[in-house]
Design a protein around this motif. Structure first.
Motif, short mmCIF file in Angstrom:
data_model
loop_
_atom_site.label_atom_id
_atom_site.label_comp_id
_atom_site.label_asym_id
_atom_site.label_seq_id
_atom_site.Cartn_x
_atom_site.Cartn_y
_atom_site.Cartn_z
N SER A 73 0.86 -1.09 -0.01
CA SER A 73 -0.15 -0.13 0.08
C SER A 73 1.07 1.24 -0.03
CB SER A 73 -0.62 -0.10 1.27
OG SER A 73 -1.67 1.26 1.58
N PRO A 74 1.03 1.97 -1.13
CA PRO A 74 2.00 3.18 -1.32
C PRO A 74 1.57 4.24 -0.49
CG PRO A 74 0.78 2.81 -3.29
CD PRO A 74 0.45 1.52 -2.52
N ASN A 75 0.21 4.31 -0.01
CA ASN A 75 -0.34 5.53 0.63
C ASN A 75 0.06 5.39 2.07
OD1 ASN A 75 -1.39 6.67 -1.65
ND2 ASN A 75 -3.62 5.66 -1.31
N SER A 76 -0.04 4.06 2.37
CA SER A 76 0.27 3.76 3.96
C SER A 76 1.98 3.97 4.03
CB SER A 76 0.07 2.54 4.24
OG SER A 76 0.60 1.93 5.49
N LEU A 77 2.72 3.58 3.27
CA LEU A 77 4.22 4.02 2.96
C LEU A 77 4.34 5.36 3.28
CD1 LEU A 77 5.70 1.21 0.73
CD2 LEU A 77 5.57 1.16 3.15
N ALA A 78 3.75 6.25 2.35
CA ALA A 78 4.35 7.62 2.29
C ALA A 78 3.70 8.34 3.55
CB ALA A 78 3.37 8.49 1.17
N THR A 79 2.84 7.79 4.25
CA THR A 79 2.15 8.42 5.64
C THR A 79 3.60 7.90 6.71
OG1 THR A 79 0.17 8.60 4.83
CG2 THR A 79 0.62 8.68 7.37
N ASP A 80 3.75 6.50 6.69
CA ASP A 80 4.20 6.13 8.03
C ASP A 80 5.74 5.58 7.59
OD1 ASP A 80 1.93 5.87 9.02
OD2 ASP A 80 1.16 4.21 8.61
N ALA A 81 6.06 5.42 6.41
CA ALA A 81 7.47 5.00 6.18
C ALA A 81 7.89 5.61 5.08
CB ALA A 81 7.77 3.46 6.14
N PRO A 82 8.31 7.10 5.17
CA PRO A 82 8.77 7.83 3.67
C PRO A 82 9.90 7.16 3.32
CG PRO A 82 9.01 8.96 5.60
CD PRO A 82 8.35 7.90 6.23
N GLU A 83 11.01 6.57 3.78
CA GLU A 83 12.12 5.86 3.10
C GLU A 83 11.55 4.63 2.18
OE1 GLU A 83 16.63 5.23 3.86
OE2 GLU A 83 15.40 5.17 5.66
N LEU A 84 10.69 3.80 2.87
CA LEU A 84 10.30 2.78 2.01
C LEU A 84 9.53 3.17 0.96
CD1 LEU A 84 9.28 0.04 4.88
CD2 LEU A 84 11.28 0.32 3.69
N TYR A 85 8.72 4.23 1.09
CA TYR A 85 7.92 4.82 -0.04
C TYR A 85 8.98 5.27 -1.17
CZ TYR A 85 5.12 7.97 -2.82
OH TYR A 85 4.18 8.62 -3.74
N ALA A 86 9.96 5.86 -0.74
CA ALA A 86 11.11 6.25 -1.93
C ALA A 86 11.44 5.09 -2.38
CB ALA A 86 11.92 7.23 -1.12
N TYR A 87 11.86 3.91 -1.80
CA TYR A 87 12.14 2.75 -2.42
C TYR A 87 10.92 2.33 -3.20
CZ TYR A 87 14.43 -1.86 -2.24
OH TYR A 87 15.12 -3.14 -2.59
N TYR A 88 9.94 2.28 -3.00
CA TYR A 88 8.80 1.76 -3.63
C TYR A 88 8.72 2.49 -5.09
CZ TYR A 88 4.00 1.15 -5.41
OH TYR A 88 2.61 1.00 -5.84
N GLU A 89 8.96 3.72 -5.10
CA GLU A 89 8.90 4.32 -6.13
C GLU A 89 10.27 4.21 -7.13
OE1 GLU A 89 6.89 6.66 -7.72
OE2 GLU A 89 5.30 6.30 -6.04
N ARG A 90 11.12 4.07 -6.42
CA ARG A 90 12.51 3.65 -7.06
C ARG A 90 12.42 2.35 -7.83
NH1 ARG A 90 16.82 2.38 -2.69
NH2 ARG A 90 16.80 0.19 -3.47
N VAL A 91 11.64 1.10 -7.33
CA VAL A 91 11.61 0.03 -7.84
C VAL A 91 10.57 0.11 -9.03
CG1 VAL A 91 10.25 -2.62 -7.55
CG2 VAL A 91 11.82 -1.37 -5.88
N ILE A 92 9.55 0.97 -9.10
CA ILE A 92 8.50 1.29 -10.19
C ILE A 92 9.17 1.91 -11.40
CG2 ILE A 92 6.53 2.59 -10.94
CD1 ILE A 92 5.47 1.97 -8.10
N ALA A 93 10.18 2.64 -10.98
CA ALA A 93 11.04 3.39 -11.94
C ALA A 93 12.04 2.49 -12.80
CB ALA A 93 11.88 4.55 -11.35
N TYR A 94 12.45 1.65 -11.91
CA TYR A 94 13.31 0.53 -12.59
C TYR A 94 12.41 -0.32 -13.46
CZ TYR A 94 16.61 -3.49 -12.35
OH TYR A 94 17.59 -4.56 -12.79
N ALA A 95 11.26 -0.63 -13.05
CA ALA A 95 10.33 -1.50 -13.89
C ALA A 95 9.91 -0.68 -15.22
CB ALA A 95 9.10 -1.76 -13.02
#
Length: 247
Positions: free
Chosen positions: A190-212
């Motif tokens: 859940s990216p919205n949950s990451l953006a609120t609670d764990a911004p570093e993991l949200y940045a990682y999530y966006e990083r993975v999507i960029a790679y994909a």
């Protein structure tokens, strides 16, 4: 007790990606621990300072703080193994894979039974092992190790670790050019949950999507997700995250 409270506050700020506040709490925790002569609290404060400088990308100073923590309260404990794991992560960021593996082996050698693997420092060291295998190109072994860590996360109800396992697994699938498998894993996050609670993991999530998107030849979308990841890492002051993004 005040030192313990400050160290706990520092740890919370680290998990939230608030590295400036983590630094302030760790400094105060260290001062209080020294006044009270509480070696364990002093060790925790020094380790937290190591994590702050590691996040800032100042690996030499981070290593100094970690090594001071180990000298302050020398033992083969779960807490100290977490500090050794911090050193292992530094060596991984510096592409010193052999040194990283040696530090992780040192942790594994201290674990005497299976229940010890559930302890915080040990299960996160197991995650570092998964990242090391991925960075070393040993992708099938990395997937197996991620499954091991996922089981530890479920058994301890560690939601942060569960999310980290999913992100690394998605990364490994992309290294294998298996975009479908990566997409299936990302649907569990859940990216919205990451953006609120764990911004570093949200940045990682966006990083993975960029790679994909790069692998899917979607250049415009890749740039969009790359920029979003970069902005998030910059906002929280994670130089280590920016280093990984650029890699």
């Amino acid at each position: 007790l005040e030192a313990v409270a400050e160290n706990n506050s520092s740890g919370i700020c680290l998990l939230k990606g608030d590295f400036e506040s983590a630094f302030k709490h760790a400094i105060l925790g260290h001062e209080l621990a020294e006044k009270s002569s509480a070696a364990s609290a002093c060790c925790a404060a020094l380790a937290n300072l190591g994590h702050v400088f590691q996040a800032r990308g100042d690996f030499d100073r981070a290593a100094e703080w970690f090594e001071r923590a180990l000298r302050t309260f020398p033992s083969m404990s779960n807490r100290n193994n977490g500090t050794i794991d911090g050193l292992a992560q530094i060596r991984l960021s510096q592409n010193k894979f052999d040194e990283c593996a040696a530090l992780l082996d040192r942790i594994d050698a201290s674990i005497s039974n299976e229940s010890d693997r559930l302890l915080y420092g040990h299960r996160y060291a197991a995650l570092t092992r998964a990242t090391l295998l991925e960075r070393s190109g040993r992708l099938q072994e990395a997937l197996h190790q991620i499954q091991v860590v996922s089981d530890l996360a479920r058994n301890t109800d560690d939601d942060v670790l569960k999310q980290m396992c999913l992100l690394i697994e998605a990364d490994v699938h992309l290294d294998r050019h298996d975009i479908t498998a990566c997409a299936n894993v990302l649907r569990l996050i859940s990216p919205n949950s990451l953006a609120t609670d764990a911004p570093e993991l949200y940045a990682y999530y966006e990083r993975v999507i960029a790679y994909a998107c790069i692998l899917s030849q979607l250049e415009s979308s890749a740039r969009q997700h790359y920029r979003r990841s970069k902005r998030t890492y910059q906002a929280i002051g994670s130089a280590r995250g920016l280093l990984e993004l650029n890699r």
